[in-house]
Motif scaffolding. Structure first.
Motif, short mmCIF file in Angstrom:
data_model
loop_
_atom_site.label_atom_id
_atom_site.label_comp_id
_atom_site.label_asym_id
_atom_site.label_seq_id
_atom_site.Cartn_x
_atom_site.Cartn_y
_atom_site.Cartn_z
N MET A 1 0.85 -1.18 0.00
CA MET A 1 0.00 0.00 0.00
C MET A 1 0.89 1.25 0.00
O MET A 1 1.81 1.36 0.78
N LYS A 2 0.64 2.17 -0.89
CA LYS A 2 1.41 3.40 -1.03
C LYS A 2 0.64 4.54 -0.38
O LYS A 2 -0.55 4.72 -0.61
N THR A 3 1.35 5.33 0.44
CA THR A 3 0.72 6.42 1.19
C THR A 3 1.38 7.76 0.85
O THR A 3 2.59 7.84 0.70
N LEU A 4 0.54 8.78 0.77
CA LEU A 4 1.01 10.16 0.57
C LEU A 4 0.64 10.97 1.80
O LEU A 4 -0.51 10.93 2.26
N VAL A 5 1.61 11.69 2.34
CA VAL A 5 1.34 12.66 3.40
C VAL A 5 1.33 14.03 2.73
O VAL A 5 2.36 14.51 2.27
N ALA A 6 0.16 14.62 2.64
CA ALA A 6 0.02 15.97 2.08
C ALA A 6 -0.26 16.89 3.25
O ALA A 6 -1.09 16.58 4.11
N TYR A 7 0.45 18.01 3.30
CA TYR A 7 0.27 18.89 4.45
C TYR A 7 0.32 20.35 4.04
O TYR A 7 0.92 20.72 3.04
N PHE A 8 -0.33 21.17 4.85
CA PHE A 8 -0.26 22.61 4.72
C PHE A 8 0.27 23.13 6.05
O PHE A 8 -0.23 22.75 7.11
N SER A 9 1.27 24.00 5.98
CA SER A 9 1.85 24.53 7.21
C SER A 9 2.31 25.96 6.99
O SER A 9 3.16 26.22 6.14
N TRP A 10 1.75 26.88 7.73
CA TRP A 10 2.17 28.28 7.63
C TRP A 10 3.32 28.55 8.61
O TRP A 10 4.32 29.14 8.24
N SER A 11 3.20 28.07 9.84
CA SER A 11 4.19 28.37 10.88
C SER A 11 5.30 27.34 10.98
O SER A 11 6.32 27.59 11.61
N GLY A 12 5.08 26.16 10.39
CA GLY A 12 6.09 25.10 10.48
C GLY A 12 5.71 23.97 11.42
O GLY A 12 6.33 22.91 11.39
N ASN A 13 4.71 24.16 12.28
CA ASN A 13 4.32 23.11 13.22
C ASN A 13 3.78 21.87 12.51
O ASN A 13 4.18 20.75 12.82
N THR A 14 2.89 22.05 11.57
CA THR A 14 2.32 20.91 10.85
C THR A 14 3.39 20.23 9.99
O THR A 14 3.40 19.01 9.86
N GLU A 15 4.31 21.00 9.46
CA GLU A 15 5.40 20.42 8.67
C GLU A 15 6.24 19.47 9.53
O GLU A 15 6.62 18.39 9.07
N LYS A 16 6.52 19.85 10.76
CA LYS A 16 7.30 18.98 11.67
C LYS A 16 6.59 17.65 11.87
O LYS A 16 7.22 16.59 11.84
#
Length: 118
Positions: free
Chosen positions: A1-16
């Motif tokens: 199973m192949k998974t994609l993590v798509a994220y939006f981060s303005w401050s960097g918290n979600t990116e971490k």
């Protein structure tokens, strides 16, 4: 199973958090970014740019070409809550694909808060 993590981060918290998930799962990662960047000033971003998008239902263009979602079985979508909903670039990302049938979604807003505090 192949998974994609798509994220939006303005401050960097979600990116971490997205990077942690990718490191543990081996998933591919895609950053959802507005083509015209939001202001680095919080008040300008939150109370003018993001609020206007919500009020006018503007779906801003995304900076990076979208990934081929056909090759993924699962999508982990991570984002902060802005004005009681997801940021509008996230909406643009989701609306860019005509058919999500058969894909498994995991939305991480609640889990992000839990992970950051532990």
């Amino acid at each position: 199973m192949k998974t994609l993590v798509a994220y939006f981060s303005w401050s960097g918290n979600t990116e971490k958090i997205a990077k942690r998930i990718v490191a543990k799962t081996g998933a591919d990662m895609f950053r959802i970014e507005r083509k015209v960047p939001y202001s680095e000033d919080y008040n300008t971003c939150a109370y003018r740019e993001a609020k206007e998008e919500i009020e006018k239902k503007i779906r801003p263009e995304i900076k990076t070409p979208l990934p081929d979602v056909e090759k993924y079985d699962s999508l982990i979508l991570a984002f902060p809550i802005w004005w009681y909903t997801s940021p509008l670039p996230v909406w643009r990302f989701l609306e860019s694909y005509p058919d999500w049938k058969g894909k498994r979604f995991i939305f991480l807003r609640t889990l992000i808060q839990m992970i950051i505090t532990t």
